[in-house]
Design an enzyme around this catalytic site. Structure first.
Site, mmCIF file in Angstrom:
data_model
loop_
_atom_site.group_PDB
_atom_site.id
_atom_site.type_symbol
_atom_site.label_atom_id
_atom_site.label_comp_id
_atom_site.label_asym_id
_atom_site.label_seq_id
_atom_site.Cartn_x
_atom_site.Cartn_y
_atom_site.Cartn_z
ATOM 1 N N HIS A 86 -8.647 3.466 0.370
ATOM 2 C CA HIS A 86 -9.507 3.688 1.305
ATOM 3 C C HIS A 86 -8.849 3.681 2.518
ATOM 4 C CE1 HIS A 86 -12.282 0.658 -1.123
ATOM 5 N NE2 HIS A 86 -12.564 2.040 -1.503
ATOM 6 N N GLU A 105 -11.164 -6.512 2.347
ATOM 7 C CA GLU A 105 -9.806 -5.990 1.881
ATOM 8 C C GLU A 105 -9.142 -5.858 3.216
ATOM 9 O OE1 GLU A 105 -11.246 -2.439 0.027
ATOM 10 O OE2 GLU A 105 -11.018 -1.332 1.665
#
Lengths: 290, 388
Positions: free
Chosen positions: A247, A209
């Protein structure tokens, strides 16, 4: 075969008497994981469904021969829990906790490197070698024993990919969530090398990511050391810079950490990168045929 | 978490980091009386969470009470647009009135968590006061660095070496080294993830002085700093994001038309990518997290529906800790309370998926259910009128 966890893994649960700890200890045991001990300071001598509880990790290791631990304790106590497990001689530590201060992790990571102890996470769903050992909170039933290794910075996106594979009849050797924080234990690169050495793993899926440079480093490791087919997906192609996407590690800052740069780095080493998250399983299936 | 310049400077003062005398003002009269107390000239500085304020007219030198009055009148309540605010800008609610400094040289000083080196890195440059990001790209060698060993901390020789490499005279280099060490102590003790002083001034006496101050705090470290938690300024955040945070939802407003509600940050990003891949565009990022309750789901749906840009809603859940039946109950509760005029596409998989689907089907509400991500993507595209 599989990596990191298997039939020989003897698990100690840190924080076993809490709600999460109790629930997931049962889930892991029902899956077939060998849970040998639990630790909650002050609750030594009790048991959770027959698993003995100790006050300290050292005691638990000495009495039961535990070689792996999984941590279900609040963020304020997790850094200490990791260090306690490392001192007690646990070889593989899995820390699920989300919210450990990054400054604490800098020193922990350096310490674990210096003593050669493996950490998965923090902020991870854990890892699973289907049919053998589940050391985490993922739903066991979506997995199927097989030959694909998965390495991922995400939780539910990993479940999605596992589901796609299982639906296509493709099983998994080991699936590892490396965690969504800025500073983590084992990286993509470390796990790629472990999967390369595992004779039972025939292909590897890497789910990255935005943020950081772990995927770019992984691309270099793939170019230099990996002979097995690798398929990847990078989440966050549409994420705006400067915003943290859930995150702690998922943030594009100062023009670095973009999905485009990561995809380019991986493609340049021959990795098949799925454009849509709906096609990751199919892409792996195609690379296995080729 | 971001904090204001004036808040960062209050922390600096506690750590003995030199800053100019200053006061905050939320009215024009307060600005003038603060300036009178400080003595002239002063600098009037708009307090918003974005850099580049000078370019947008948010920083002004004032040599008299009337100039302070003019500057404060103009700035208070203005929408300040800078290269970092986006076109919407930020409303100025507070000013910092600061004694103007006697600046001989402008440097740059920064500290950040360096993921690549797994350490705190201290950065400094002679090219202070200008766009340091551009300098870093154009001439990376102009940014000098010291990497801090997490076991040893920043050693005095490192701080001095950095100051010395800036080409400063010895006395000034010693002063800057002390400045760097104090900032490092603050950085560690207060759980910062980024500190930037741009410019770090050298006065005509050869002493360092923090002209600007930017500090970003580690959200994960706030539990041990209850006093820092109070520094949060909700005015600087999107109201929908504040509403979401209050119920532990992770929401970020974007500029598309497909509202999405997903569990897990990675899957939420992947869902945005999927929407983009079929030619549509996400209206937001919304991660309801692993342990979402039916109430949280209901609130999430409410936030999506409340966004006038949303033309279709896509709920994508892979049940793990969050069970599909819990999700379905929340969605149905929200749909019954609110009038939902846009199409809702639901894709459920994972724990208790059959119960979840049954709850949706038996609700009598018109959800469109997809059984795979691929199928959902096609439905989303059709709902907002793009062809994939």
């Amino acid at each position: 075969m599989s990596i990191l966890v298997g039939n020989d893994t003897r698990v100690l649960v840190q924080g076993i008497t809490g709600n999460e700890g109790q629930f997931h200890t049962r889930q892991m045991r029902d899956y077939g994981t060998k849970i040998v001990a639990g630790v909650t300071p002050g609750k030594g001598g009790q048991d959770v469904d027959g698993t003995p509880v100790f006050d300290t990790v050292s005691e638990g290791v000495a009495q039961t021969g535990a070689n792996a631990s999984i941590i279900f304790v609040p963020p304020a106590f997790s850094a200490d829990a990791i260090l306690e497990a490392a001192e007690a001689g646990i070889e593989l530590i899995v820390c699920l906790t989300e919210g450990i201060p990054v400054n604490d992790m800098l020193a922990i990571r350096k310490h674990l490197d210096s003593v050669g102890i493996k950490l998965i996470g923090p902020n991870t769903p854990g890892l699973i070698s289907p049919g053998k050992c589940k050391l985490g909170v993922m739903a066991g039933y979506i997995h199927q024993p097989g030959h694909i290794g998965i390495i991922s910075r995400s939780g539910t996106l990993t479940y999605e990919v596992v589901h796609q594979l299982t639906s296509l009849g493709i099983g998994q050797s080991t699936c590892v969530g490396i965690g969504g924080d800025q500073i983590i234990g084992l990286s993509f690169s470390d796990l790629l090398l472990l999967f390369e050495q595992d004779p039972d793993t025939k292909g590897i899926i890497l789910i990255g990511e935005i943020g950081g440079s772990a995927e770019e480093e992984a691309a270099q490791v793939i170019a230099d050391h990996i002979s097995k087919p690798v398929v990847a997906f990078i989440a966050g192609q549409t994420a705006p810079p400067g915003r943290r996407m859930g995150h702690a590690g998922a943030i594009i800052s100062g023009g670095s950490g973009t999905a485009a740069a990561k995809i380019e780095a991986l493609q340049s080493t021959g990795v098949g990168v799925a454009e849509s998250p709906a096609h990751i399983g199919e892409l792996m299936a195609e690379s296995l045929i080729r | 978490m971001r904090i204001h310049e004036y808040q960062a400077k209050q922390l600096f003062a506690k750590y003995g980091i030199p800053v100019s005398a200053s006061n905050t003002a939320s009215t024009v009269d307060e600005a003038v009386s603060s300036a009178n107390a400080l003595g002239y000239p002063v600098v009037v500085k708009a307090q918003i969470h974005a850099g580049g304020r000078g370019k947008g007219g948010g920083i002004e030198l004032a040599k008299s009470a009337s100039q302070v009055r003019d500057a404060a009148t103009r700035m208070l309540g203005m929408t300040l647009v800078t290269p970092q605010t986006g076109s919407g800008g930020r409303i100025v609610r507070l000013l910092l009135i600061e004694s103007a400094a006697d600046i001989a040289q402008e440097l740059y000083l920064g500290m950040a968590i360096d993921r690549g080196n797994r350490a705190i890195t201290v950065m400094a440059s002679r090219a202070g006061g200008v766009d340091i990001e551009e300098t870093a790209l154009r001439d990376p060698d102009a940014i000098l660095k010291e990497i801090v060993d997490p076991f040893l901390g920043l050693r005095p020789f490192q701080a001095f070496r950095l100051a010395h490499r800036l080409g400063l005279p010895i006395k000034t280099a010693r002063g800057v080294a002390k400045f760097i060490q104090s900032l490092y102590r603050l950085f560690c003790e207060q759980d910062c993830v980024l500190a930037e002083i741009n410019p770090l001034a050298i006065t005509s006496d050869g002493d360092p002085l923090a002209i600007d101050a930017k500090l970003n705090l580690d959200d994960n470290g706030l539990f041990r700093h209850p006093d820092l938690r109070d520094l949060r300024d909700l005015n600087e955040e999107d109201p929908l994001e504040v509403e979401a945070t209050a119920v532990n939802l992770n929401y970020i407003k974007l500029d598309g038309t497909v509202g999405c509600l997903v569990n897990g940050a990675g899957l939420a990003m992947a869902t945005m990518d999927l929407i983009k891949h079929v030619g549509a565009s996400p209206a937001n990022f919304l991660d309801v997290g692993g342990g979402a309750t039916a109430e949280m789901i209901e609130k999430g749906v409410q936030i999506l529906i409340g966004d006038p840009d949303v033309k279709a809603v896509f709920i994508n859940i892979f049940g793990g800790i969050l069970r599909c039946d819990v999700l379905a109950e929340g969605v149905v509760a929200a749909a019954k309370k609110l009038s939902i005029l846009v199409p809702v596409i639901v894709r459920l998989e994972g724990t208790n998926v059959e119960q979840g689907r049954r709850i949706l089907n038996e609700s009598g509400l018109s959800f469109r259910t997809a059984s795979s991500l691929g199928e959902a993507a096609v439905m989303v595209a059709a709902a907002v009128g793009v062809t994939s």
